[in-house]
Scaffold this motif. Structure first.
Motif, PDB file in Angstrom:
ATOM      1  N   ILE A 226      16.523   4.334   4.773  1.00  0.00           N
ATOM      2  CA  ILE A 226      16.475   5.529   5.453  1.00  0.00           C
ATOM      3  C   ILE A 226      14.821   5.967   4.855  1.00  0.00           C
ATOM      4  CG2 ILE A 226      17.022   8.039   5.352  1.00  0.00           C
ATOM      5  CD1 ILE A 226      19.869   7.110   4.828  1.00  0.00           C
ATOM      6  N   GLU A 227      14.393   5.937   3.578  1.00  0.00           N
ATOM      7  CA  GLU A 227      13.111   6.386   3.394  1.00  0.00           C
ATOM      8  C   GLU A 227      12.215   5.497   4.301  1.00  0.00           C
ATOM      9  OE1 GLU A 227      13.839   7.749  -1.265  1.00  0.00           O
ATOM     10  OE2 GLU A 227      13.341   5.706  -0.740  1.00  0.00           O
ATOM     11  N   ALA A 228      12.166   4.182   4.411  1.00  0.00           N
ATOM     12  CA  ALA A 228      11.238   3.433   4.871  1.00  0.00           C
ATOM     13  C   ALA A 228      11.181   3.849   6.243  1.00  0.00           C
ATOM     14  CB  ALA A 228      11.558   1.899   4.950  1.00  0.00           C
ATOM     15  N   GLN A 229      12.139   4.177   6.996  1.00  0.00           N
ATOM     16  CA  GLN A 229      12.134   4.711   8.640  1.00  0.00           C
ATOM     17  C   GLN A 229      11.376   6.021   8.749  1.00  0.00           C
ATOM     18  OE1 GLN A 229      13.449   3.006  11.039  1.00  0.00           O
ATOM     19  NE2 GLN A 229      13.986   1.411   9.793  1.00  0.00           N
ATOM     20  N   ILE A 230      11.456   6.946   7.687  1.00  0.00           N
ATOM     21  CA  ILE A 230      10.856   8.301   7.657  1.00  0.00           C
ATOM     22  C   ILE A 230       9.262   7.834   7.585  1.00  0.00           C
ATOM     23  CG2 ILE A 230      10.484  10.390   6.482  1.00  0.00           C
ATOM     24  CD1 ILE A 230      13.551  10.378   5.829  1.00  0.00           C
ATOM     25  N   ILE A 231       9.172   6.868   6.449  1.00  0.00           N
ATOM     26  CA  ILE A 231       7.566   6.667   6.298  1.00  0.00           C
ATOM     27  C   ILE A 231       6.926   5.927   7.461  1.00  0.00           C
ATOM     28  CG2 ILE A 231       6.118   5.067   4.817  1.00  0.00           C
ATOM     29  CD1 ILE A 231       8.431   5.495   2.655  1.00  0.00           C
ATOM     30  N   MET A 232       7.792   5.219   8.133  1.00  0.00           N
ATOM     31  CA  MET A 232       7.132   4.346   9.247  1.00  0.00           C
ATOM     32  C   MET A 232       6.714   5.333  10.553  1.00  0.00           C
ATOM     33  SD  MET A 232       8.835   0.780   9.427  1.00  0.00           S
ATOM     34  CE  MET A 232      10.554   1.171   9.362  1.00  0.00           C
ATOM     35  N   PHE A 233       7.450   6.613  10.226  1.00  0.00           N
ATOM     36  CA  PHE A 233       6.800   7.576  11.265  1.00  0.00           C
ATOM     37  C   PHE A 233       5.748   8.497  10.918  1.00  0.00           C
ATOM     38  CE2 PHE A 233      11.249   7.381  13.084  1.00  0.00           C
ATOM     39  CZ  PHE A 233      11.369   7.731  14.322  1.00  0.00           C
ATOM     40  N   GLY A 234       5.184   7.851   9.811  1.00  0.00           N
ATOM     41  CA  GLY A 234       3.948   8.655   9.623  1.00  0.00           C
ATOM     42  C   GLY A 234       3.736   9.419   8.389  1.00  0.00           C
ATOM     43  N   VAL A 235       5.227  10.032   7.716  1.00  0.00           N
ATOM     44  CA  VAL A 235       5.125  10.483   6.628  1.00  0.00           C
ATOM     45  C   VAL A 235       4.555  10.013   5.560  1.00  0.00           C
ATOM     46  CG1 VAL A 235       6.538  12.330   5.465  1.00  0.00           C
ATOM     47  CG2 VAL A 235       6.890  11.841   7.709  1.00  0.00           C
ATOM     48  N   PRO A 236       3.778  10.441   4.568  1.00  0.00           N
ATOM     49  CA  PRO A 236       3.252   9.785   3.248  1.00  0.00           C
ATOM     50  C   PRO A 236       4.600   9.408   2.412  1.00  0.00           C
ATOM     51  CG  PRO A 236       1.855  11.621   3.792  1.00  0.00           C
ATOM     52  CD  PRO A 236       2.937  11.641   4.811  1.00  0.00           C
ATOM     53  N   SER A 237       4.548   8.313   2.064  1.00  0.00           N
ATOM     54  CA  SER A 237       5.471   7.622   1.159  1.00  0.00           C
ATOM     55  C   SER A 237       5.799   8.551  -0.241  1.00  0.00           C
ATOM     56  CB  SER A 237       5.504   6.019   0.788  1.00  0.00           C
ATOM     57  OG  SER A 237       3.878   5.893   0.152  1.00  0.00           O
ATOM     58  N   LEU A 238       4.694   9.100  -0.611  1.00  0.00           N
ATOM     59  CA  LEU A 238       4.594   9.896  -1.730  1.00  0.00           C
ATOM     60  C   LEU A 238       5.431  11.114  -1.694  1.00  0.00           C
ATOM     61  CD1 LEU A 238       3.626  10.492  -4.685  1.00  0.00           C
ATOM     62  CD2 LEU A 238       1.660  11.865  -3.341  1.00  0.00           C
ATOM     63  N   ILE A 239       5.295  11.833  -0.380  1.00  0.00           N
ATOM     64  CA  ILE A 239       6.174  13.014  -0.087  1.00  0.00           C
ATOM     65  C   ILE A 239       7.658  12.562   0.110  1.00  0.00           C
ATOM     66  CG2 ILE A 239       6.419  14.790   1.402  1.00  0.00           C
ATOM     67  CD1 ILE A 239       3.983  14.924  -0.499  1.00  0.00           C
TER      68      ILE A 239
ATOM     69  N   GLY B  93       0.796  -1.529  -0.026  1.00  0.00           N
ATOM     70  CA  GLY B  93       0.027  -0.160  -0.212  1.00  0.00           C
ATOM     71  C   GLY B  93       0.795   1.218  -0.156  1.00  0.00           C
ATOM     72  N   GLU B  94       2.039   1.250  -0.243  1.00  0.00           N
ATOM     73  CA  GLU B  94       3.092   2.413  -0.482  1.00  0.00           C
ATOM     74  C   GLU B  94       3.382   2.617  -1.916  1.00  0.00           C
ATOM     75  OE1 GLU B  94       3.378   4.183   2.123  1.00  0.00           O
ATOM     76  OE2 GLU B  94       2.882   2.883   3.865  1.00  0.00           O
ATOM     77  N   ILE B  95       3.934   3.741  -2.213  1.00  0.00           N
ATOM     78  CA  ILE B  95       4.539   4.034  -3.542  1.00  0.00           C
ATOM     79  C   ILE B  95       5.991   4.604  -3.096  1.00  0.00           C
ATOM     80  CG2 ILE B  95       3.685   6.502  -3.700  1.00  0.00           C
ATOM     81  CD1 ILE B  95       2.565   5.829  -6.600  1.00  0.00           C
ATOM     82  N   ASP B  96       6.573   4.531  -4.501  1.00  0.00           N
ATOM     83  CA  ASP B  96       7.803   5.176  -4.421  1.00  0.00           C
ATOM     84  C   ASP B  96       8.199   5.924  -5.817  1.00  0.00           C
ATOM     85  OD1 ASP B  96      10.811   4.945  -3.196  1.00  0.00           O
ATOM     86  OD2 ASP B  96      11.078   4.794  -5.506  1.00  0.00           O
ATOM     87  N   LEU B  97       8.749   7.131  -5.698  1.00  0.00           N
ATOM     88  CA  LEU B  97       8.974   7.954  -6.788  1.00  0.00           C
ATOM     89  C   LEU B  97      10.505   8.168  -7.248  1.00  0.00           C
ATOM     90  CD1 LEU B  97       6.199  10.737  -6.681  1.00  0.00           C
ATOM     91  CD2 LEU B  97       6.274   8.647  -7.974  1.00  0.00           C
ATOM     92  N   SER B  98      11.381   7.608  -6.098  1.00  0.00           N
ATOM     93  CA  SER B  98      12.887   8.061  -6.187  1.00  0.00           C
ATOM     94  C   SER B  98      13.495   6.895  -6.848  1.00  0.00           C
ATOM     95  CB  SER B  98      13.131   8.207  -4.802  1.00  0.00           C
ATOM     96  OG  SER B  98      13.269   7.304  -4.123  1.00  0.00           O
TER      97      SER B  98
ATOM     98  N   VAL C 115       3.994  -5.169  10.890  1.00  0.00           N
ATOM     99  CA  VAL C 115       3.307  -4.407   9.715  1.00  0.00           C
ATOM    100  C   VAL C 115       4.686  -3.438   9.234  1.00  0.00           C
ATOM    101  CG1 VAL C 115       1.977  -2.471   8.829  1.00  0.00           C
ATOM    102  CG2 VAL C 115       1.077  -4.308  10.090  1.00  0.00           C
ATOM    103  N   ARG C 116       5.241  -2.782  10.362  1.00  0.00           N
ATOM    104  CA  ARG C 116       6.380  -1.725  10.071  1.00  0.00           C
ATOM    105  C   ARG C 116       7.438  -2.867   9.327  1.00  0.00           C
ATOM    106  NH1 ARG C 116       6.542   3.059  13.239  1.00  0.00           N
ATOM    107  NH2 ARG C 116       8.845   2.700  13.606  1.00  0.00           N
ATOM    108  N   ARG C 117       7.722  -3.710   9.770  1.00  0.00           N
ATOM    109  CA  ARG C 117       8.833  -4.457   9.159  1.00  0.00           C
ATOM    110  C   ARG C 117       8.685  -5.059   7.837  1.00  0.00           C
ATOM    111  NH1 ARG C 117       9.813 -10.068  12.448  1.00  0.00           N
ATOM    112  NH2 ARG C 117       9.696  -8.238  14.408  1.00  0.00           N
ATOM    113  N   MET C 118       7.448  -5.431   7.745  1.00  0.00           N
ATOM    114  CA  MET C 118       6.834  -5.712   6.141  1.00  0.00           C
ATOM    115  C   MET C 118       7.195  -4.691   5.431  1.00  0.00           C
ATOM    116  SD  MET C 118       6.456  -8.786   6.669  1.00  0.00           S
ATOM    117  CE  MET C 118       5.981  -8.967   4.944  1.00  0.00           C
ATOM    118  N   VAL C 119       6.673  -3.361   5.836  1.00  0.00           N
ATOM    119  CA  VAL C 119       6.951  -2.270   4.921  1.00  0.00           C
ATOM    120  C   VAL C 119       8.433  -2.068   4.671  1.00  0.00           C
ATOM    121  CG1 VAL C 119       6.690   0.479   4.608  1.00  0.00           C
ATOM    122  CG2 VAL C 119       4.803  -0.892   5.637  1.00  0.00           C
TER     123      VAL C 119
END
Length: 402
Positions: free
Chosen positions: A129-142, A84-89, A287-291
């Protein structure tokens, strides 16, 4: 006093729309690979009608080499979309990883294995690093949009002052230039057919042991189809110089990913997280580990895609990973049948979608058409694929419309 309610009679126009909606819903809920294969066949038929060279041995070989980078990157995108996430980088990340690997091999004289390992490690560190920030609640798109901009600056730092690394004549160039001889290629086709047949026989025995009915045709027919595809593909690709190594790398990655997502507990958790994250959390799934795992897989795929592409292009520059690669990778994953909403899709979506996107691009180039035609066709196919995805997610093509 009772109040009676009545439903307005269904108009012919509304009935017609409902029939169309049911038609699309039925097609969407069928095996997702079948509509993709139909679209692919139509694309091939249209371009072949314009030029018989489109399905020549040489052009098919060119097509397979052209789609490898997109397919490998799309494979990583599939893992991220499934949760359920997305990546643009990841496209720009592929260029950074290639720059790190090529710089070590060409400019610092390190063995090819060291360069490859460093490139893969770079991809995993960035996505970690990106995943750690996303798991803090910041949308993966941003997060990944910002990561893309940062990586565009990072590649300028990694590259030498001339902002380019030529890999021509180095071991790095052999990644794309190596071809498996015809004899060994047919041996791989035999091994693949036997392995698949053994897997189908094992499945049949499991069903019989549980009392389920399973005919022998369920083993024979798919095995014959797989054998035809493998031997036909080997015959076609070995008409030039042999089975390209990048294609073999893609095949191995697809098989590993297929096994991980369909035959292991990791795969069950992956789809559960994408299907309903809260329910998965209540069921005790990490869940966090799977992301995190999904983004790490994407990091590996981005690194390999970048190194394969730079080997084929014989160099790395500031434009590596730029252009339509990111859009094509996401489009390939979605067109191939992976849901943008998570929890639904297949590893093979990366290959099928890349074939569709690559076939359009290859046909446009072969016929000398303008780039606008490629963009129009690719965008139209993507919109249709997302519409099908919405049908599967909301349950109706006309949901919420009156």
């Amino acid at each position: 006093m009772s109040v009676s309610t009545s439903t307005a009679p269904e108009t012919p126009a509304r009935a017609g729309r409902a029939r169309v909606g049911r038609l699309f819903e039925g097609a969407a809920r069928a095996n997702r690979s079948i509509p993709v294969l139909v679209v692919l066949a139509i694309i091939w038929a249209v371009f072949y009608s314009q030029s018989s060279a489109y399905l020549s041995f040489q052009n098919i070989t060119n097509l397979t080499l052209q789609i490898v980078t997109t397919a490998i990157l799309a494979l990583g995108v599939v893992f991220v979309l499934l949760v359920g996430e997305i990546d643009l980088s990841s496209a720009v990340l592929s260029g950074v990883c290639a720059a790190v690997a090529a710089g070590l091999v060409v400019n610092h004289g390190q063995p090819l294995a060291v360069g490859i390992a460093a490139g893969v490690a770079t991809g995993m560190v960035v996505t970690f690093i990106e995943a750690q920030i996303i798991m803090f609640g910041v949308p993966s798109l941003i997060v990944t949009l910002g990561g893309m901009v940062i990586l565009q600056g990072l590649i300028l730092v990694v590259l030498p002052p001339e902002f380019t690394v030529s890999v021509a004549g180095t071991p790095f160039a052999k990644i794309a230039s190596t071809a498996v001889p015809a004899g060994a290629s047919y041996g791989l086709a035999v091994a693949g057919t036997l392995a698949y047949t053994g897997y189908r026989l094992f499945q049949r025995r499991e069903r019989l042991s549980t009392g389920s009915l399973s005919s022998l045709a369920a083993v024979v027919v798919p095995s014959v189809v797989v054998a035809a595809v493998l031997f036909g593909g080997v015959y076609t690709l070995t008409q030039q110089r042999g089975l390209p190594l990048p294609l073999l790398i893609l095949a191995v990655m697809l098989l590993i990913a297929w096994y991980a997502t369909t035959q292991t507990r990791y795969g069950i958790h992956l789809y559960a997280v994408g299907g309903d994250r809260e329910a998965a959390q209540r069921a005790g799934i990490p869940v966090r580990r799977m992301v995190l795992y999904s983004f790490l897989v994407l990091g590996v795929c981005a690194a390999i895609a970048g190194m394969v592409d730079s080997s084929r292009q014989l160099g790395v520059s500031v434009t590596s990973g730029a252009g339509p690669l990111m859009l094509n990778a996401i489009a390939a994953a979605v067109v191939g049948g992976t849901s943008l909403f998570g929890g639904r899709g297949s590893i093979w979506a990366a290959l099928l979608g890349a074939l569709v996107i690559g076939s359009i691009s290859n046909g446009v180039q072969l016929l000398g058409l303008s780039t606008e035609v490629q963009y129009f066709a690719t965008g139209s196919v993507l919109i249709v694929a997302v519409a099908v995805d919405v049908v599967l997610t909301r349950g109706s093509l006309l949901s919420g419309r009156r």
